[in-house]
Design a protein around this motif. Sequence first.
Motif, PDB file in Angstrom:
ATOM      1  N   MET A   1     -10.008  36.400   8.230  1.00 59.77           N
ATOM      2  CA  MET A   1      -8.907  35.656   8.129  1.00 59.77           C
ATOM      3  C   MET A   1      -9.621  34.682   7.269  1.00 59.77           C
ATOM      4  SD  MET A   1      -6.386  35.778   8.949  1.00 59.77           S
ATOM      5  CE  MET A   1      -4.967  36.038  10.459  1.00 59.77           C
ATOM      6  N   ARG A   2     -11.064  33.994   7.802  1.00 61.69           N
ATOM      7  CA  ARG A   2     -11.543  32.855   7.351  1.00 61.69           C
ATOM      8  C   ARG A   2     -12.029  32.592   5.560  1.00 61.69           C
ATOM      9  NH1 ARG A   2     -16.878  30.660  10.636  1.00 61.69           N
ATOM     10  NH2 ARG A   2     -15.297  29.132  10.984  1.00 61.69           N
ATOM     11  N   THR A   3     -12.097  34.116   5.002  1.00 57.30           N
ATOM     12  CA  THR A   3     -12.763  34.808   3.930  1.00 57.30           C
ATOM     13  C   THR A   3     -11.016  34.045   2.890  1.00 57.30           C
ATOM     14  OG1 THR A   3     -14.082  35.928   4.841  1.00 57.30           O
ATOM     15  CG2 THR A   3     -13.646  36.364   2.378  1.00 57.30           C
ATOM     16  N   LEU A   4     -10.527  35.326   3.716  1.00 57.61           N
ATOM     17  CA  LEU A   4      -8.972  35.213   3.388  1.00 57.61           C
ATOM     18  C   LEU A   4      -8.320  33.667   2.641  1.00 57.61           C
ATOM     19  CD1 LEU A   4      -6.485  36.212   1.470  1.00 57.61           C
ATOM     20  CD2 LEU A   4      -5.592  36.750   4.445  1.00 57.61           C
ATOM     21  N   SER A   5      -8.573  32.720   3.960  1.00 53.88           N
ATOM     22  CA  SER A   5      -8.463  31.505   3.829  1.00 53.88           C
ATOM     23  C   SER A   5      -9.194  30.526   2.651  1.00 53.88           C
ATOM     24  CB  SER A   5      -9.110  30.448   5.631  1.00 53.88           C
ATOM     25  OG  SER A   5      -8.675  29.041   5.486  1.00 53.88           O
ATOM     26  N   HIS A   6     -10.088  31.145   2.941  1.00 53.78           N
ATOM     27  CA  HIS A   6     -11.545  30.410   1.971  1.00 53.78           C
ATOM     28  C   HIS A   6     -10.789  30.931   0.416  1.00 53.78           C
ATOM     29  CE1 HIS A   6     -15.249  28.396   0.303  1.00 53.78           C
ATOM     30  NE2 HIS A   6     -15.530  29.483  -1.207  1.00 53.78           N
ATOM     31  N   PHE A   7     -10.744  32.263  -0.441  1.00 51.49           N
ATOM     32  CA  PHE A   7     -10.112  32.751  -1.195  1.00 51.49           C
ATOM     33  C   PHE A   7      -8.691  32.068  -1.555  1.00 51.49           C
ATOM     34  CE2 PHE A   7      -7.285  35.359  -3.350  1.00 51.49           C
ATOM     35  CZ  PHE A   7      -8.302  35.276  -4.361  1.00 51.49           C
ATOM     36  N   ARG A   8      -8.101  31.295  -0.895  1.00 54.64           N
ATOM     37  CA  ARG A   8      -6.850  30.425  -1.095  1.00 54.64           C
ATOM     38  C   ARG A   8      -6.937  29.793  -0.871  1.00 54.64           C
ATOM     39  NH1 ARG A   8      -2.283  33.923  -2.001  1.00 54.64           N
ATOM     40  NH2 ARG A   8      -1.685  31.784  -1.885  1.00 54.64           N
ATOM     41  N   TYR A   9      -7.677  28.975  -0.570  1.00 51.69           N
ATOM     42  CA  TYR A   9      -8.121  27.784  -0.863  1.00 51.69           C
ATOM     43  C   TYR A   9      -8.879  28.071  -2.365  1.00 51.69           C
ATOM     44  CZ  TYR A   9     -11.593  23.165  -0.734  1.00 51.69           C
ATOM     45  OH  TYR A   9     -12.140  22.036  -1.369  1.00 51.69           O
ATOM     46  N   GLN A  10     -10.082  28.485  -2.867  1.00 55.07           N
ATOM     47  CA  GLN A  10     -10.126  28.562  -4.061  1.00 55.07           C
ATOM     48  C   GLN A  10      -9.033  28.702  -4.900  1.00 55.07           C
ATOM     49  OE1 GLN A  10     -13.582  26.949  -5.236  1.00 55.07           O
ATOM     50  NE2 GLN A  10     -14.688  27.087  -3.308  1.00 55.07           N
ATOM     51  N   LEU A  11      -8.886  29.283  -4.552  1.00 57.11           N
ATOM     52  CA  LEU A  11      -7.522  29.563  -5.914  1.00 57.11           C
ATOM     53  C   LEU A  11      -6.946  28.594  -5.927  1.00 57.11           C
ATOM     54  CD1 LEU A  11      -6.093  32.124  -7.838  1.00 57.11           C
ATOM     55  CD2 LEU A  11      -5.016  32.438  -5.750  1.00 57.11           C
ATOM     56  N   ARG A  12      -6.812  28.138  -5.149  1.00 55.27           N
ATOM     57  CA  ARG A  12      -5.538  26.850  -4.493  1.00 55.27           C
ATOM     58  C   ARG A  12      -5.688  25.590  -5.761  1.00 55.27           C
ATOM     59  NH1 ARG A  12      -1.881  24.993  -7.238  1.00 55.27           N
ATOM     60  NH2 ARG A  12      -1.683  22.617  -5.980  1.00 55.27           N
ATOM     61  N   ARG A  13      -7.507  25.352  -5.545  1.00 56.56           N
ATOM     62  CA  ARG A  13      -8.558  24.316  -6.214  1.00 56.56           C
ATOM     63  C   ARG A  13      -8.209  24.597  -8.067  1.00 56.56           C
ATOM     64  NH1 ARG A  13     -14.395  23.226  -5.213  1.00 56.56           N
ATOM     65  NH2 ARG A  13     -14.035  22.558  -6.241  1.00 56.56           N
ATOM     66  N   PHE A  14      -7.863  26.018  -8.771  1.00 52.03           N
ATOM     67  CA  PHE A  14      -8.511  26.513  -9.727  1.00 52.03           C
ATOM     68  C   PHE A  14      -6.558  25.713 -10.304  1.00 52.03           C
ATOM     69  CE2 PHE A  14      -7.281  29.580 -12.680  1.00 52.03           C
ATOM     70  CZ  PHE A  14      -8.675  29.024 -14.006  1.00 52.03           C
ATOM     71  N   LEU A  15      -5.326  26.421  -9.932  1.00 52.02           N
ATOM     72  CA  LEU A  15      -4.311  26.397  -9.922  1.00 52.02           C
ATOM     73  C   LEU A  15      -3.896  24.406 -10.074  1.00 52.02           C
ATOM     74  CD1 LEU A  15      -2.156  28.957  -8.448  1.00 52.02           C
ATOM     75  CD2 LEU A  15      -3.198  29.445 -10.597  1.00 52.02           C
ATOM     76  N   ARG A  16      -4.888  24.159  -9.730  1.00 50.79           N
ATOM     77  CA  ARG A  16      -4.663  22.400  -9.480  1.00 50.79           C
ATOM     78  C   ARG A  16      -5.617  21.395 -10.145  1.00 50.79           C
ATOM     79  NH1 ARG A  16      -6.756  19.630  -4.754  1.00 50.79           N
ATOM     80  NH2 ARG A  16      -8.606  18.785  -6.662  1.00 50.79           N
ATOM     81  N   PHE A  17      -6.403  22.357 -10.936  1.00 48.47           N
ATOM     82  CA  PHE A  17      -7.038  22.432 -12.009  1.00 48.47           C
ATOM     83  C   PHE A  17      -6.920  22.064 -13.606  1.00 48.47           C
ATOM     84  CE2 PHE A  17      -9.389  24.013 -15.509  1.00 48.47           C
ATOM     85  CZ  PHE A  17     -10.300  22.516 -15.525  1.00 48.47           C
ATOM     86  N   SER A  18      -6.363  23.201 -13.216  1.00 49.26           N
ATOM     87  CA  SER A  18      -4.783  24.262 -14.594  1.00 49.26           C
ATOM     88  C   SER A  18      -3.428  23.024 -14.967  1.00 49.26           C
ATOM     89  CB  SER A  18      -4.248  25.037 -14.548  1.00 49.26           C
ATOM     90  OG  SER A  18      -3.748  25.731 -15.345  1.00 49.26           O
ATOM     91  N   GLU A  19      -3.413  22.940 -13.358  1.00 46.59           N
ATOM     92  CA  GLU A  19      -1.902  21.988 -14.179  1.00 46.59           C
ATOM     93  C   GLU A  19      -2.600  20.252 -13.801  1.00 46.59           C
ATOM     94  OE1 GLU A  19      -0.916  21.666  -9.226  1.00 46.59           O
ATOM     95  OE2 GLU A  19       0.028  23.637  -9.951  1.00 46.59           O
ATOM     96  N   GLU A  20      -3.588  19.912 -13.613  1.00 41.98           N
ATOM     97  CA  GLU A  20      -4.327  18.922 -14.706  1.00 41.98           C
ATOM     98  C   GLU A  20      -4.677  18.419 -15.834  1.00 41.98           C
ATOM     99  OE1 GLU A  20      -6.778  17.464 -11.362  1.00 41.98           O
ATOM    100  OE2 GLU A  20      -5.631  17.261  -9.795  1.00 41.98           O
ATOM    101  N   VAL A  21      -5.284  18.931 -16.730  1.00 38.42           N
ATOM    102  CA  VAL A  21      -5.503  19.499 -18.027  1.00 38.42           C
ATOM    103  C   VAL A  21      -4.519  19.855 -18.927  1.00 38.42           C
ATOM    104  CG1 VAL A  21      -8.055  19.686 -17.310  1.00 38.42           C
ATOM    105  CG2 VAL A  21      -6.720  22.124 -18.006  1.00 38.42           C
ATOM    106  N   THR A  22      -4.009  21.100 -18.140  1.00 39.20           N
ATOM    107  CA  THR A  22      -2.320  20.869 -19.085  1.00 39.20           C
ATOM    108  C   THR A  22      -1.974  19.703 -19.281  1.00 39.20           C
ATOM    109  OG1 THR A  22      -0.688  22.242 -17.173  1.00 39.20           O
ATOM    110  CG2 THR A  22      -3.229  23.544 -18.722  1.00 39.20           C
ATOM    111  N   ARG A  23      -1.181  18.777 -18.017  1.00 35.61           N
ATOM    112  CA  ARG A  23      -0.715  17.931 -17.746  1.00 35.61           C
ATOM    113  C   ARG A  23      -1.340  16.871 -18.885  1.00 35.61           C
ATOM    114  NH1 ARG A  23       0.335  17.374 -12.972  1.00 35.61           N
ATOM    115  NH2 ARG A  23      -1.881  16.524 -12.582  1.00 35.61           N
ATOM    116  N   ASP A  24      -2.445  16.261 -18.973  1.00 40.85           N
ATOM    117  CA  ASP A  24      -3.862  15.811 -19.768  1.00 40.85           C
ATOM    118  C   ASP A  24      -3.703  15.981 -21.434  1.00 40.85           C
ATOM    119  OD1 ASP A  24      -3.857  14.393 -17.389  1.00 40.85           O
ATOM    120  OD2 ASP A  24      -6.572  15.331 -17.731  1.00 40.85           O
ATOM    121  N   LEU A  25      -2.985  17.151 -21.690  1.00 43.09           N
ATOM    122  CA  LEU A  25      -2.842  17.772 -22.627  1.00 43.09           C
ATOM    123  C   LEU A  25      -1.451  17.784 -23.173  1.00 43.09           C
ATOM    124  CD1 LEU A  25      -5.050  20.042 -23.519  1.00 43.09           C
ATOM    125  CD2 LEU A  25      -5.751  18.131 -24.130  1.00 43.09           C
TER     126      LEU A  25
END
Length: 148
Positions: free
Chosen positions: A1-25
């Motif tokens: 469960m911990r590995t899956l949780s960490h994976f989902r966290y990293q995936l969400r961080r990347f998606l948030r990054f993507s949302e922010e940089v696209t909005r900035d442009l």
Amino acid sequence: MRTLSHFRYQLRRFLRFSEEVTRDLGMTHLQYLLLLHIKGYQEREWATIGELAELLQSHHHGVVSLVSRCEKLGLVYRQKGVADKRIIEVHLTPAGEKAVGKLARMHRDELLNCRVYSRCRVAGSCLMKRRKMIRQRSERVWLGIKQR
């Protein structure tokens, strides 16, 4: 469960990054994904609405609206099919090419700098070597150097 949780966290961080940089442009995350899927479509420089709907996992009418918004921004244009006049081809404009290129580089860099590798205890050194190899291959592709 911990590995899956960490994976989902990293995936969400990347998606948030993507949302922010696209909005900035000045575009939405979905607009960037549309441009990316057109650019990344295999063996040709365009895609149909139906193909884009599948890639975006969205409804046909939603993609039509998305293409219309991108068209108003000067990022894409529509063209009747050459072989089949019933289909509509969606192409990138030079502005769309420039935007997707810039955003793709930013996304690639973020993935390469992602901390997922450094947090993996089991295969840390192996993953770091793999990361370096991927970065080198990616740089060759971006620079237009053919791989052997």
